[in-house]
Design a protein around this motif. Structure first.
Motif, mmCIF file in Angstrom:
data_model
loop_
_atom_site.group_PDB
_atom_site.id
_atom_site.type_symbol
_atom_site.label_atom_id
_atom_site.label_comp_id
_atom_site.label_asym_id
_atom_site.label_seq_id
_atom_site.Cartn_x
_atom_site.Cartn_y
_atom_site.Cartn_z
ATOM 1 N N GLN A 88 0.826 -1.203 0.019
ATOM 2 C CA GLN A 88 0.079 -0.057 -0.144
ATOM 3 C C GLN A 88 0.770 1.295 0.177
ATOM 4 O O GLN A 88 1.978 1.357 0.677
ATOM 5 N N LEU A 89 0.560 2.334 -0.704
ATOM 6 C CA LEU A 89 1.052 3.639 -0.616
ATOM 7 C C LEU A 89 0.304 4.292 0.729
ATOM 8 O O LEU A 89 -0.856 4.221 0.937
ATOM 9 N N ILE A 90 1.341 4.931 1.485
ATOM 10 C CA ILE A 90 0.809 5.749 2.544
ATOM 11 C C ILE A 90 1.242 7.095 2.328
ATOM 12 O O ILE A 90 2.331 7.672 2.042
ATOM 13 N N PHE A 91 0.199 7.983 2.469
ATOM 14 C CA PHE A 91 0.461 9.539 2.215
ATOM 15 C C PHE A 91 1.079 10.142 3.287
ATOM 16 O O PHE A 91 0.514 10.168 4.412
ATOM 17 N N GLY A 92 2.252 10.721 3.191
ATOM 18 C CA GLY A 92 2.824 11.629 4.132
ATOM 19 C C GLY A 92 2.206 13.066 4.349
ATOM 20 O O GLY A 92 1.877 13.563 3.336
ATOM 21 N N ILE A 93 1.784 13.285 5.571
ATOM 22 C CA ILE A 93 1.548 14.628 5.722
ATOM 23 C C ILE A 93 2.162 15.361 6.834
ATOM 24 O O ILE A 93 2.301 14.863 7.739
ATOM 25 N N PHE A 94 2.579 16.689 6.358
ATOM 26 C CA PHE A 94 3.457 17.370 7.181
ATOM 27 C C PHE A 94 2.489 18.944 7.439
ATOM 28 O O PHE A 94 2.729 19.743 6.422
ATOM 29 N N PRO A 95 1.874 19.157 8.550
ATOM 30 C CA PRO A 95 0.891 20.333 8.765
ATOM 31 C C PRO A 95 2.164 21.660 8.648
ATOM 32 O O PRO A 95 3.084 21.657 9.234
ATOM 33 N N VAL A 96 1.839 22.551 7.508
ATOM 34 C CA VAL A 96 2.701 23.803 7.502
ATOM 35 C C VAL A 96 1.696 24.751 8.093
ATOM 36 O O VAL A 96 0.670 25.238 7.349
ATOM 37 N N THR A 97 2.256 25.480 9.252
ATOM 38 C CA THR A 97 1.381 26.495 9.588
ATOM 39 C C THR A 97 2.254 27.948 9.495
ATOM 40 O O THR A 97 1.966 29.167 10.170
ATOM 41 N N LYS A 98 3.513 27.951 8.778
ATOM 42 C CA LYS A 98 4.116 29.130 8.688
ATOM 43 C C LYS A 98 4.596 29.348 7.106
ATOM 44 O O LYS A 98 4.940 28.271 6.688
ATOM 45 N N LEU A 99 4.491 30.341 6.559
ATOM 46 C CA LEU A 99 4.889 30.826 5.481
ATOM 47 C C LEU A 99 6.167 30.449 5.005
ATOM 48 O O LEU A 99 6.798 29.852 4.086
ATOM 49 N N ARG A 100 7.213 30.763 6.145
ATOM 50 C CA ARG A 100 8.844 30.422 5.760
ATOM 51 C C ARG A 100 8.836 29.111 5.746
ATOM 52 O O ARG A 100 9.837 28.712 4.928
ATOM 53 N N THR A 101 8.172 28.000 6.231
ATOM 54 C CA THR A 101 8.442 26.867 6.030
ATOM 55 C C THR A 101 7.928 26.108 4.979
ATOM 56 O O THR A 101 8.438 25.540 4.177
#
Length: 303
Positions: A220-233
């Protein structure tokens, strides 16, 4: 424990949470912050990183053991090719097997030149495919040289990784195909940031599975999620991290919010991340959440 995790991955919704062991000889702070938000009750398992960016951290295998003992949840322990040759890899797998650390994420690893340890040298005897092949040998009851074990190891469940974006997705398909052929039960993507990218990656994964047989078809493919809460990131990821695509609408929305206030920037980034989490769950509910130990952020995303 692990059989249940793999069954969820193959047949149901699946959610794991990444933890990054710290530069300290204890997992206490991470465990307490997970408990604070009761995340152990809302995820199917955890993962532990292995000295990311070649920076010295608490050992991933011991971290996985600690989390499993504390929460009675399966943990995927990362093993990097950077720091071990084939003898060390096999030795670590044998010891981990005895303590029931049996889900392994095979990584090639970041270059040693990034390390905070002066003059550290990378091993890199091969790339992550070697580790997948070692695990396959263990699962057939022998070491990589073909010497049988007198006591067969318990089954090991190998995971691998993939970039989430490429100008030519056929290159990703070839790499994923090799990892599936060598036994990876799940392939975790680098973070995705829009649903169209996710659809294309899932399509490529299905192409990568063509020609494989038997249980390998269950990968199975597992989607990585990385929440981004800053413009610079968002700007850093977009410009500096290969294999990731941050769409312009994310950057535009974060930029407009940044010009209002820090609170608005966080609010907009969180809303974008929550919306993506919901959309991915509708498309293909196999998700690996990465928050760099921001467990408050993880709590908001999955609430």
């Amino acid at each position: 424990m692990f059989e249940t995790l793999i069954q969820k991955l193959q047949e149901d919704k699946y959610l794991t949470l990444e933890t990054t062991p710290q530069h300290e000889p204890s997992m206490h702070n991470i465990i307490e912050r997970i408990k604070k938000f009761k995340l152990q009750d809302r995820v199917d398992g955890f993962s532990c990183t292995d000295n990311p960016l070649a920076k010295l951290k608490y050992n991933a295998l011991f971290a996985a053991l600690k989390l499993q003992m504390e929460f009675n949840k399966p943990v995927i322990a990362t093993m990097s090719m950077r720091d071990r040759n084939k003898i060390a890899l096999q030795s670590d797998l044998m010891g981990a097997n005895d303590f029931d650390v049996r889900a392994i994420l095979a990584l090639t690893g970041d270059p040693a030149k990034m390390s905070d340890q002066p003059h550290a040298k990378g091993v890199f005897e091969a790339n992550s495919l070697m580790l997948l092949k070692i695990i396959k040998s263990f699962n057939y009851g022998m070491d990589m040289s073909g010497h049988p074990f007198k006591i067969e190891p318990k089954q090991i469940f190998p995971f691998a990784v993939t970039n989430s974006y490429a100008k030519n997705f056929s290159s990703l398909e070839k790499k994923m195909h090799l990892k599936i052929q060598n036994g990876a039960v799940g392939i975790i993507s680098q973070p995705v940031f829009d649903i169209e990218n996710a659809k294309k990656l899932l399509e490529s994964f299905n192409i990568a599975k063509e020609g494989v047989e038997g249980d390998k078809q269950k990968a199975q493919l597992i989607f990585g999620i990385f929440p981004v809460t800053k413009l610079r990131t968002a700007l850093f990821l977009s410009a500096q991290v290969p294999g990731i695509h941050v769409p312009q609408f994310w950057i535009d929305a974060l930029e407009a919010a940044h010009n209002i206030s820090e609170e608005e920037e966080y609010k907009v980034g969180m809303q974008l991340s929550q919306n993506l989490f919901k959309e991915l769950n509708k498309l293909h509910p196999k998700i690996h959440l990465m928050t760099a130990n921001r467990f408050d952020v993880a709590n908001e995303i999955i609430s």
